[in-house]
Design an enzyme around this catalytic site. Structure first.
Site, PDB file in Angstrom:
ATOM      1  N   HIS A 120       0.818  -1.215   0.000  1.00  0.00           N
ATOM      2  CA  HIS A 120       0.000   0.000   0.000  1.00  0.00           C
ATOM      3  C   HIS A 120       0.855   1.270   0.000  1.00  0.00           C
ATOM      4  CE1 HIS A 120      -3.623  -2.279   0.425  1.00  0.00           C
ATOM      5  NE2 HIS A 120      -3.327  -2.719   1.632  1.00  0.00           N
ATOM      6  N   ASP A 141      -2.749 -10.475  -2.573  1.00  0.00           N
ATOM      7  CA  ASP A 141      -3.308 -10.042  -1.301  1.00  0.00           C
ATOM      8  C   ASP A 141      -4.801  -9.774  -1.467  1.00  0.00           C
ATOM      9  OD1 ASP A 141      -2.016  -8.635   1.422  1.00  0.00           O
ATOM     10  OD2 ASP A 141      -3.920  -7.747   0.820  1.00  0.00           O
ATOM     11  N   HIS A 179      -6.319  -7.259  -0.490  1.00  0.00           N
ATOM     12  CA  HIS A 179      -6.456  -5.840  -0.787  1.00  0.00           C
ATOM     13  C   HIS A 179      -5.716  -5.488  -2.072  1.00  0.00           C
ATOM     14  CE1 HIS A 179      -6.588  -6.118   3.703  1.00  0.00           C
ATOM     15  NE2 HIS A 179      -7.670  -5.388   3.514  1.00  0.00           N
ATOM     16  N   ASP A 214      -4.178 -12.971   3.366  1.00  0.00           N
ATOM     17  CA  ASP A 214      -5.426 -12.514   3.964  1.00  0.00           C
ATOM     18  C   ASP A 214      -6.646 -12.772   3.084  1.00  0.00           C
ATOM     19  OD1 ASP A 214      -4.334 -10.695   2.212  1.00  0.00           O
ATOM     20  OD2 ASP A 214      -4.400  -8.997   3.580  1.00  0.00           O
TER      21      ASP A 214
END
Length: 341
Positions: free
Chosen positions: A158, A193, A195, A282
């Site tokens: 990120h 991931d 995200h 995740d």
């Protein structure tokens, strides 16, 4: 497969996490690494300490102002007096006709996109250690290894060129890719991931030499909300070198692997010399962030699918939070990769 790890990650121990207006203990805890380390030991992976690379690999990816900010932040914050135990921004500039601030509170806001990357006294040391772990794993490929794994904490995907975001300070996956790019004409980053890898996308968005592919929970309903949509394809010379594959919430193994097939076609067409896998675990059905529903056997299938790409591969650890099977999922994805190689 050799794995790179250091205990220096423990110097970063964040506490603050704002969830729907409620302050909670963050899910990005040092214990994550303990569970991932157990997964490596279960898979009988050889552990290596990282090489100290210094600022060079970080400076290929991040701006001088940002690196100076991260290095100086805690001391400047503490010098204010009457401060909290962590640096949380209360200024969020949009940078429209803005002037770069000199005050530490202004710099904190300038260099963060949200409140979920709190800076503590050991954050700089921990984040630097993570970049060394990623660079060491990439160097293993350049030295002749077919694959390597980097147990990076804090995670990085990120983080933008000059902004921290979503638990991330420096972009470990981008740093690994930039190092590999010194020896390969083209490099691909595959982000699995839950995200979207918004920082990685932002760093390479206008570059044609690094393909960024992200398979993630649909940002219409999930963090980071404002990046990660399918129409984001790159810009300028990098148009077409970015692929986002958003998935409906709770997508399981078969739906995920169907999306992977589309990602694989794009990677094959790009013909990179090496692959960086931003390995978020995740997407698990048991992850506390509960976005997708991949099973442990599903992670093994994902590892095998990555192996079938037939590329020198660096796995860089991104997300994956506290559950009883976090280590099992890491063991599974690396075993699937090795079995299919």
């Amino acid at each position: 497969m050799k794995a790179v790890y250091t205990e220096l990650h423990r110097s970063h121990d964040p506490q603050f996490y704002l969830v729907r207006g409620v302050v909670k203990r963050t899910t990005e805890q040092p214990e994550r690494a303990d569970r991932l380390l157990a997964g490596l030991k279960a898979g009988k992976h050889e552990l290596l300490a990282p090489t100290h690379f210094g600022q060079g690999p970080r400076a290929r990816v991040h701006s001088p102002e940002y690196l100076s900010f991260l290095e100086e932040a805690w001391d400047a914050w503490a010098a204010l007096g009457d401060v909290g135990a962590e640096m949380i921004p209360n200024v969020h500039p949009v940078r429209n006709a803005a002037t770069y601030p000199t005050h530490i509170v202004g710099r904190l806001g300038w260099h963060t996109t949200d409140t979920s990357a709190p800076i503590g006294p050991g954050t700089w040391a921990g984040a630097c250690a993570a970049t060394d772990v990623a660079a060491t794993a990439a160097q293993l490929l350049l030295d002749g290894e077919d694959a390597a794994y980097a147990l990076c904490r804090p995670p990085g995907h990120h983080a933008y060129r000059d902004m921290a975001s979503g638990f991330c300070f420096m972009n470990n996956s981008a740093i690994a890719a930039a190092l590999l790019r010194q020896h390969h004409e083209r490099v691909a980053i595959l982000d699995v991931d839950v995200h979207h890898g918004n920082g990685t996308q932002g760093i390479f968005y206008e570059r044609p030499d690094v393909l960024t592919v992200s398979i993630h929970a649909d940002p219409m309903h999930y963090y980071p909300f404002v990046w990660g949509y399918a129409h984001e394809r790159g810009a300028g010379a990098g148009l077409g070198a970015n692929l986002n594959i958003p998935l409906p919430l709770k997508t399981g193994d078969n739906g995920y692997l169907r999306a992977f097939e589309a990602a694989a076609k794009t990677i094959h067409a790009f013909a990179p010399g090496a692959l960086v896998v931003a390995l978020g675990l995740d997407a698990s059905e048991h992850d506390p962030l509960a976005g997708l529903a991949v099973t442990t056997p599903g992670f093994r299938r994902i590892g095998a699918a990555i192996a079938r790409l037939g590329l020198p591969t660096v796995f860089v650890q991104e997300g994956g939070y506290l559950s009883d099977i976090l280590g099992d999922n890491l063991t599974a994805v690396l075993a699937g990769f090795e079995e299919a190689r």
